[in-house]
Design a protein around this motif. Structure first.
Motif, PDB file in Angstrom:
ATOM      1  N   ARG A   1      11.359  73.684  74.417  1.00  0.00           N
ATOM      2  CA  ARG A   1      11.298  74.468  75.649  1.00  0.00           C
ATOM      3  C   ARG A   1      11.676  75.927  75.408  1.00  0.00           C
TER       4      ARG A   1
ATOM      5  N   HIS B   1       9.061  79.107  75.867  1.00  0.00           N
ATOM      6  CA  HIS B   1       9.265  80.221  76.789  1.00  0.00           C
ATOM      7  C   HIS B   1       9.296  81.556  76.051  1.00  0.00           C
TER       8      HIS B   1
ATOM      9  N   LEU C   1       5.640  82.343  75.428  1.00  0.00           N
ATOM     10  CA  LEU C   1       5.003  82.782  76.665  1.00  0.00           C
ATOM     11  C   LEU C   1       5.438  84.190  77.039  1.00  0.00           C
ATOM     12  N   ASP C   2       6.722  84.494  76.843  1.00  0.00           N
ATOM     13  CA  ASP C   2       7.217  85.852  77.106  1.00  0.00           C
ATOM     14  C   ASP C   2       6.513  86.855  76.199  1.00  0.00           C
TER      15      ASP C   2
ATOM     16  N   GLU D   1       7.885  75.856  84.480  1.00  0.00           N
ATOM     17  CA  GLU D   1       9.235  76.420  84.528  1.00  0.00           C
ATOM     18  C   GLU D   1       9.211  77.916  84.224  1.00  0.00           C
ATOM     19  N   TRP D   2       8.364  78.302  83.285  1.00  0.00           N
ATOM     20  CA  TRP D   2       8.231  79.723  82.960  1.00  0.00           C
ATOM     21  C   TRP D   2       7.630  80.491  84.130  1.00  0.00           C
TER      22      TRP D   2
ATOM     23  N   ASP E   1       9.513  82.439  87.116  1.00  0.00           N
ATOM     24  CA  ASP E   1       9.999  83.822  87.022  1.00  0.00           C
ATOM     25  C   ASP E   1       8.854  84.827  86.977  1.00  0.00           C
ATOM     26  N   HIS E   2       7.644  84.404  87.330  1.00  0.00           N
ATOM     27  CA  HIS E   2       6.481  85.300  87.281  1.00  0.00           C
ATOM     28  C   HIS E   2       5.648  85.128  88.547  1.00  0.00           C
TER      29      HIS E   2
END
Length: 343
Positions: free
Chosen positions: A35, A39, A42-43, A72-73, A76-77
């Motif tokens: 995880r 993330h 992905l960031d 989950e990521w 925050d977007h």
């Protein structure tokens, strides 16, 4: 990052798509991308301007883990800033032993899987929904009617087709047109510089119908990154590579990627890379991006942030016509015959 319109849709995507099939996937009891790593990747993709993310309901151990990590990521977007694709076909292991309706492209299975996918992603809709394979047991009309309902309900924006023959894609498009159903706008074949002629008919259909092409394994399982070396001039399947590299772990590597054609294409890619002060991976990806007949958006599945950064460098390259053609021509011998391939 440069952006392009995805085929004949009105959706704008980055010239590279980020693939997440390794997210949560266990190989030999070891999670390939956990995880935290997922993330971070992905960031990094987001920071580089990649707005297109590819996943599937069966990615991860257990299935659905990749979608959950992405969901989950996404918390925050802004969901509207991200283009998300997922897939349906294979049995989903979240229900234990699969039942008779727990796989394929029948209405019951597709309906069940879209709900699970949306829940794990934490979204009300998918931008793109692929059929992961062709279903020999279900009439394509039933599948297309089910998918059309999902589009009209707002759960899916566009439809895609992954891994099928040219005749199957043509049949599906004809059925859509004849019955007033939603049609496939995006395809996802295995396609890379060393594999081009094996899907000529398929790409011709995509070009004629203005379908976007999002190739998976655009670097031939790592082969076109240049990290493997030929070990025997008389045997194209003999190679040397870094310890633990995919070629030594994947039984399909030899059948799918190793060939006389592959090595000769790789040699030309290395030569072009030297001329451009680039890496073979960057040149390989750029060769796909610069396809003239179709909109081509390669799916990159980097293991590390550094690998992803290298891949993104492909966007800043430009191949001359001569360099592009040299890579194409490397697939042929002096008589004009195409070098062989095992698969």
């Amino acid at each position: 990052m440069e952006y392009t319109t995805l085929g004949r849709t009105g959706t704008t995507v980055s010239q590279l798509c980020f693939g997440t099939w390794r997210f949560g996937r266990e190989t030999g009891g070891v999670v390939e991308t956990d995880r935290e790593q997922a993330h971070a990747l992905l960031d990094a993709a987001w920071d580089h301007g990649i707005n297109f993310i590819d996943t599937a309901n069966v990615y991860g151990t257990p299935n659905g883990t990749s979608e959950r990590f992405i969901g989950e990521w996404l918390d925050d977007h802004d969901r509207e800033d991200v283009v998300i694709a997922s897939k349906v076909y294979f049995p989903f292991d979240g229900r234990g032993e699969p039942g008779p309706n727990d796989s394929g492209l029948g209405r019951k299975h597709v309906r069940a899987q879209i709900e699970g996918t949306l829940e794990r992603l934490g979204t009300d809709y998918l931008d793109l929904y692929y059929i992961h394979r062709w279903d020999e047991e279900t009439p394509i009309e039933e599948t297309l009617r089910t998918l059309t309902d999902l589009v009209r309900e707002g759960k899916v924006h566009h439809l895609g087709a992954s891994t099928m023959a040219a005749w199957q894609l043509t049949k599906a498009l004809w059925k859509s047109d004849a019955n007033g159903l939603e049609r496939f706008d995006v395809t996802q074949p295995l396609f890379h510089a060393g594999y081009r002629d094996d899907i000529t008919d398929y790409l011709d259909v995509c070009a004629d119908q203005d379908l976007a092409v999002c190739p998976y394994s655009p670097l031939a399982g790592g082969f076109l990154t240049g990290k493997y070396e030929r070990a025997d001039e008389d045997d194209p399947t003999a190679f040397e590579g870094p310890h633990g590299a995919r070629g030594s772990l994947d039984d399909r590597f030899e059948d799918y990627y190793l060939s006389e054609r592959g090595w000769r294409v790789l040699d030309e890619i290395r030569s072009v890379a030297d001329e451009l002060d680039a890496t073979p991976a960057q040149v390989s990806l750029r060769w796909l991006i610069e396809q003239q007949s179709v909109t081509c958006v390669p799916i990159v599945g980097a293991r590390t942030v550094d690998q992803l950064q290298e891949n993104v460098g492909a966007v800043d390259l430009s191949l001359s016509d001569e360099q592009f053609d040299r890579i194409v021509d490397a697939r042929y011998d002096e008589s004009g015959a195409r070098w062989g391939h095992r698969s």
